[in-house]
Design a protein around this motif. Structure first.
Motif, mmCIF file in Angstrom:
data_model
loop_
_atom_site.group_PDB
_atom_site.id
_atom_site.type_symbol
_atom_site.label_atom_id
_atom_site.label_comp_id
_atom_site.label_asym_id
_atom_site.label_seq_id
_atom_site.Cartn_x
_atom_site.Cartn_y
_atom_site.Cartn_z
ATOM 1 N N MET A 57 37.608 4.469 27.150
ATOM 2 C CA MET A 57 36.788 4.475 25.949
ATOM 3 C C MET A 57 37.603 5.036 24.778
ATOM 4 O O MET A 57 38.393 5.953 24.956
ATOM 5 C CB MET A 57 35.541 5.314 26.197
ATOM 6 N N THR A 58 37.403 4.484 23.614
ATOM 7 C CA THR A 58 38.137 4.953 22.437
ATOM 8 C C THR A 58 37.217 5.697 21.487
ATOM 9 O O THR A 58 35.997 5.535 21.516
ATOM 10 C CB THR A 58 38.773 3.775 21.670
ATOM 11 N N TYR A 59 37.825 6.478 20.652
ATOM 12 C CA TYR A 59 37.128 7.188 19.582
ATOM 13 C C TYR A 59 37.424 6.402 18.310
ATOM 14 O O TYR A 59 38.554 6.353 17.834
ATOM 15 C CB TYR A 59 37.652 8.622 19.477
ATOM 16 N N ASP A 60 36.393 5.733 17.778
ATOM 17 C CA ASP A 60 36.556 4.879 16.608
ATOM 18 C C ASP A 60 36.266 5.644 15.327
ATOM 19 O O ASP A 60 35.253 6.347 15.232
ATOM 20 C CB ASP A 60 35.639 3.661 16.705
ATOM 21 N N VAL A 61 37.166 5.481 14.346
ATOM 22 C CA VAL A 61 37.047 6.161 13.063
ATOM 23 C C VAL A 61 37.188 5.130 11.952
ATOM 24 O O VAL A 61 38.174 4.386 11.914
ATOM 25 C CB VAL A 61 38.140 7.239 12.891
ATOM 26 N N VAL A 62 36.202 5.069 11.058
ATOM 27 C CA VAL A 62 36.311 4.230 9.870
ATOM 28 C C VAL A 62 36.888 5.097 8.755
ATOM 29 O O VAL A 62 36.403 6.200 8.502
ATOM 30 C CB VAL A 62 34.944 3.654 9.440
ATOM 31 N N VAL A 63 37.943 4.598 8.094
ATOM 32 C CA VAL A 63 38.583 5.301 6.990
ATOM 33 C C VAL A 63 38.406 4.443 5.740
ATOM 34 O O VAL A 63 38.915 3.328 5.674
ATOM 35 C CB VAL A 63 40.081 5.558 7.257
ATOM 36 N N LEU A 64 37.661 4.962 4.774
ATOM 37 C CA LEU A 64 37.402 4.248 3.526
ATOM 38 C C LEU A 64 38.366 4.747 2.461
ATOM 39 O O LEU A 64 38.458 5.947 2.202
ATOM 40 C CB LEU A 64 35.960 4.492 3.069
ATOM 41 N N GLU A 117 40.824 11.172 24.212
ATOM 42 C CA GLU A 117 40.750 9.725 24.318
ATOM 43 C C GLU A 117 41.532 9.072 23.180
ATOM 44 O O GLU A 117 41.782 9.697 22.157
ATOM 45 C CB GLU A 117 39.291 9.241 24.302
ATOM 46 N N PRO A 118 41.971 7.829 23.377
ATOM 47 C CA PRO A 118 42.696 7.134 22.310
ATOM 48 C C PRO A 118 41.798 6.921 21.080
ATOM 49 O O PRO A 118 40.580 6.781 21.204
ATOM 50 C CB PRO A 118 43.081 5.789 22.924
ATOM 51 N N VAL A 119 42.422 6.894 19.920
ATOM 52 C CA VAL A 119 41.710 6.716 18.653
ATOM 53 C C VAL A 119 42.024 5.327 18.114
ATOM 54 O O VAL A 119 43.157 4.855 18.230
ATOM 55 C CB VAL A 119 42.139 7.794 17.627
ATOM 56 N N GLU A 120 41.029 4.672 17.552
ATOM 57 C CA GLU A 120 41.248 3.417 16.822
ATOM 58 C C GLU A 120 40.737 3.616 15.417
ATOM 59 O O GLU A 120 39.584 4.017 15.220
ATOM 60 C CB GLU A 120 40.536 2.246 17.492
ATOM 61 N N TYR A 121 41.607 3.335 14.443
ATOM 62 C CA TYR A 121 41.232 3.458 13.044
ATOM 63 C C TYR A 121 40.821 2.096 12.495
ATOM 64 O O TYR A 121 41.446 1.082 12.795
ATOM 65 C CB TYR A 121 42.392 4.015 12.215
ATOM 66 N N HIS A 122 39.760 2.107 11.713
ATOM 67 C CA HIS A 122 39.263 0.909 11.038
ATOM 68 C C HIS A 122 39.326 1.216 9.547
ATOM 69 O O HIS A 122 38.473 1.919 9.014
ATOM 70 C CB HIS A 122 37.835 0.591 11.485
ATOM 71 N N LEU A 123 40.365 0.720 8.910
ATOM 72 C CA LEU A 123 40.618 0.993 7.501
ATOM 73 C C LEU A 123 39.813 0.022 6.652
ATOM 74 O O LEU A 123 39.956 -1.193 6.790
ATOM 75 C CB LEU A 123 42.115 0.833 7.236
ATOM 76 N N LEU A 124 38.953 0.561 5.788
ATOM 77 C CA LEU A 124 38.144 -0.263 4.878
ATOM 78 C C LEU A 124 38.694 -0.073 3.473
ATOM 79 O O LEU A 124 38.689 1.041 2.940
ATOM 80 C CB LEU A 124 36.669 0.142 4.940
ATOM 81 N N VAL A 125 39.195 -1.159 2.907
ATOM 82 C CA VAL A 125 39.827 -1.131 1.594
ATOM 83 C C VAL A 125 38.917 -1.832 0.600
ATOM 84 O O VAL A 125 38.475 -2.952 0.838
ATOM 85 C CB VAL A 125 41.196 -1.849 1.624
ATOM 86 N N SER A 126 38.657 -1.175 -0.510
ATOM 87 C CA SER A 126 37.867 -1.791 -1.563
ATOM 88 C C SER A 126 38.799 -2.484 -2.543
ATOM 89 O O SER A 126 39.835 -1.965 -2.924
ATOM 90 C CB SER A 126 37.059 -0.744 -2.311
ATOM 91 N N SER A 127 38.398 -3.665 -2.965
ATOM 92 C CA SER A 127 39.194 -4.385 -3.964
ATOM 93 C C SER A 127 38.512 -4.340 -5.325
ATOM 94 O O SER A 127 38.706 -5.231 -6.139
ATOM 95 C CB SER A 127 39.410 -5.824 -3.521
ATOM 96 N N HIS A 128 37.709 -3.321 -5.564
ATOM 97 C CA HIS A 128 37.025 -3.107 -6.846
ATOM 98 C C HIS A 128 36.070 -4.235 -7.220
ATOM 99 O O HIS A 128 36.348 -5.021 -8.111
ATOM 100 C CB HIS A 128 38.030 -2.893 -7.986
ATOM 101 N N PRO A 129 34.932 -4.329 -6.561
ATOM 102 C CA PRO A 129 33.966 -5.351 -6.912
ATOM 103 C C PRO A 129 33.425 -5.174 -8.322
ATOM 104 O O PRO A 129 33.553 -4.107 -8.910
ATOM 105 C CB PRO A 129 32.862 -5.179 -5.877
ATOM 106 N N GLU A 130 32.808 -6.215 -8.813
ATOM 107 C CA GLU A 130 32.394 -6.227 -10.220
ATOM 108 C C GLU A 130 31.222 -5.322 -10.544
ATOM 109 O O GLU A 130 31.089 -4.848 -11.646
ATOM 110 C CB GLU A 130 32.071 -7.654 -10.644
ATOM 111 N N ARG A 131 30.324 -5.068 -9.600
ATOM 112 C CA ARG A 131 29.206 -4.205 -9.962
ATOM 113 C C ARG A 131 29.089 -3.035 -8.995
ATOM 114 O O ARG A 131 29.264 -3.180 -7.811
ATOM 115 C CB ARG A 131 27.888 -4.966 -9.994
#
Length: 185
Positions: free
Chosen positions: A1-8, A30-44
């Motif tokens: 099982m992994t430890y999931d981390v979202v990085v914004l 336990e192993p870690v999995e990173y989920h990188l969330l990148v914003s591309s600057h939406p309009e609103r």
């Protein structure tokens, strides 16, 4: 099982940013999995250093599908650059980080490489062109993550702390831990 981390992130992660994120999970068994969330600057509702304050939790909770989803496209967006603070006494200028509104590919490549090198764990990247909080909610649900780390500019971090954003985020996202780190400037 992994430890999931979202990085914004809203800008490229520096080596220092990546080291600090990796240090948060260095002692996990336990192993870690990173989920990188990148914003591309939406309009609103999003843009620049104050980007993550663009939506209230009430707005996000009340939306019914009118906002963009992770990976979907919206139109052009306004670009707001990070604050240009001159180096203080004894400080040297730092490297310029890539801005997603100008060079999204560099943000993705450099940030994921930095985090992978600092942690030794896999890094999965997603891009949002729309409402960041909705994208974050969707990513948390899709990955079943146990933690969210937001890497923000100092002004954003200060505003988050004043508004009790972390507690609200933890409740809305239904994750045990939400952490806020200031960009390494």
């Amino acid at each position: 099982m992994t430890y999931d981390v979202v990085v914004l992130i809203e800008r490229e992660m520096s080596e220092g940013d990546a080291r600090r994120v990796a240090a948060l999970h260095a002692k996990r068994e336990e192993p870690v999995e990173y989920h990188l969330l990148v914003s591309s600057h939406p309009e609103r509702g999003f843009g620049g250093p104050m980007a993550l304050l663009g939506s209230s939790f009430a707005d996000v909770a009340g939306l019914t599908g009118s906002a963009s989803v992770v990976g979907s496209a919206t139109g052009p967006s306004a670009r707001i650059s990070p604050p240009a603070a001159p180096p203080g006494p004894g400080r040297t200028p730092t490297a310029v980080l890539a801005d997603p509104a100008v060079d999204l590919a560099s943000v993705i490549e450099h940030s994921s490489r930095q985090l992978r090198a600092a942690s030794g764990y896999p890094v999965h990247v997603s891009i949002t062109h729309g409402e960041v909080l909705l994208a974050l909610m969707q990513m948390v649900k899709a990955t079943g993550c146990q933690e969210v780390v937001v890497v923000a500019w100092p002004e954003t971090a200060a505003a988050f702390l004043c508004s009790d954003w972390i507690t609200k985020a933890r409740k809305l996202l239904k994750v045990p831990r939400v952490r806020l780190l200031e960009h390494d400037t």
